[in-house]
Motif scaffolding. Structure first.
Motif, PDB file in Angstrom:
ATOM      1  N   GLU A 135      13.594   1.566  -2.965  1.00 13.45           N
ATOM      2  CA  GLU A 135      13.340   1.612  -1.485  1.00 13.45           C
ATOM      3  C   GLU A 135      11.922   2.342  -1.201  1.00 13.45           C
ATOM      4  OE1 GLU A 135      13.981   1.285   2.554  1.00 13.45           O
ATOM      5  OE2 GLU A 135      15.096   0.235   0.628  1.00 13.45           O
ATOM      6  N   LYS A 187       9.108   2.206  -2.943  1.00 12.11           N
ATOM      7  CA  LYS A 187       7.997   1.317  -3.221  1.00 12.11           C
ATOM      8  C   LYS A 187       7.763   0.353  -1.982  1.00 12.11           C
ATOM      9  CE  LYS A 187       8.056   1.484  -8.270  1.00 12.11           C
ATOM     10  NZ  LYS A 187       8.292   0.981  -9.472  1.00 12.11           N
ATOM     11  N   LYS A 188       9.193  -0.126  -1.594  1.00 15.60           N
ATOM     12  CA  LYS A 188       9.046  -1.354  -0.609  1.00 15.60           C
ATOM     13  C   LYS A 188       8.539  -0.665   0.766  1.00 15.60           C
ATOM     14  CE  LYS A 188      12.470  -3.567   2.500  1.00 15.60           C
ATOM     15  NZ  LYS A 188      14.008  -3.720   2.603  1.00 15.60           N
ATOM     16  N   THR A 245       6.334   1.892   1.044  1.00 17.45           N
ATOM     17  CA  THR A 245       4.927   1.998   0.785  1.00 17.45           C
ATOM     18  C   THR A 245       4.112   0.761   0.716  1.00 17.45           C
ATOM     19  OG1 THR A 245       5.314   2.059  -1.664  1.00 17.45           O
ATOM     20  CG2 THR A 245       4.868   4.189  -0.499  1.00 17.45           C
ATOM     21  N   ARG A 246       4.779  -0.458   0.479  1.00 13.81           N
ATOM     22  CA  ARG A 246       4.228  -1.616   0.189  1.00 13.81           C
ATOM     23  C   ARG A 246       3.975  -2.141   1.595  1.00 13.81           C
ATOM     24  NH1 ARG A 246       8.056  -4.845  -2.178  1.00 13.81           N
ATOM     25  NH2 ARG A 246       7.789  -3.422  -3.959  1.00 13.81           N
ATOM     26  N   GLU A 247       5.197  -1.902   2.493  1.00 17.46           N
ATOM     27  CA  GLU A 247       4.927  -2.483   4.036  1.00 17.46           C
ATOM     28  C   GLU A 247       3.799  -1.639   4.697  1.00 17.46           C
ATOM     29  OE1 GLU A 247       8.891  -1.985   5.550  1.00 17.46           O
ATOM     30  OE2 GLU A 247       9.647  -3.715   4.375  1.00 17.46           O
ATOM     31  N   LYS A 259       1.212  -0.301   3.446  1.00 16.57           N
ATOM     32  CA  LYS A 259      -0.189  -0.751   2.983  1.00 16.57           C
ATOM     33  C   LYS A 259      -0.332  -1.930   3.898  1.00 16.57           C
ATOM     34  CE  LYS A 259      -0.374   1.461  -1.224  1.00 16.57           C
ATOM     35  NZ  LYS A 259      -0.372   1.117  -2.955  1.00 16.57           N
ATOM     36  N   LEU A 260       0.480  -2.976   4.171  1.00 19.21           N
ATOM     37  CA  LEU A 260       0.138  -4.008   5.066  1.00 19.21           C
ATOM     38  C   LEU A 260       0.002  -3.893   6.377  1.00 19.21           C
ATOM     39  CD1 LEU A 260       2.967  -6.501   3.412  1.00 19.21           C
ATOM     40  CD2 LEU A 260       0.581  -6.352   2.619  1.00 19.21           C
TER      41      LEU A 260
END
Length: 93
Positions: A42, A44-45, A47-49, A51-52
């Motif tokens: 969760e 990682k998800k 933090t990925r969002e 960054k986008l």
């Protein structure tokens, strides 16, 4: 050179494992590792969002104005007394 954070080595890992088993019990360890893995996925998800979409969400001007005008509670304001604690004026005769 001095290291600020040293990781456990060899026998220290065994001692840590024994302490963890004693604290949580062998039956709960698989559940704890599963929950930890889910939390990492969760994280990682999210933090990925992030960054986008690096731009923070802006509030409309009206909402920002309302937030600035909201009064802060006074810390030195007297607290309200319950009706039974309030003193009544002395009777006049």
């Amino acid at each position: 050179m001095e290291t600020l954070l040293a990781l456990p080595e060899g026998g220290e890992w065994i001692v840590l494992l024994i302490v963890v088993v004693l604290l949580f019990g062998a039956n709960r360890l698989p559940e704890l590792t599963r929950n930890t893995a889910k939390a990492l996925v969760e994280l990682k998800k999210v933090t990925r969002e992030a960054k986008l979409d690096p731009a923070p969400q802006e509030l409309p001007a009206e909402e920002r104005a309302v937030e600035r005008e909201a009064p802060e509670p006074a810390s030195d304001a007297p607290l309200a007394q319950p009706p039974s604690a309030q003193q009544s004026p002395p009777p006049t005769s």
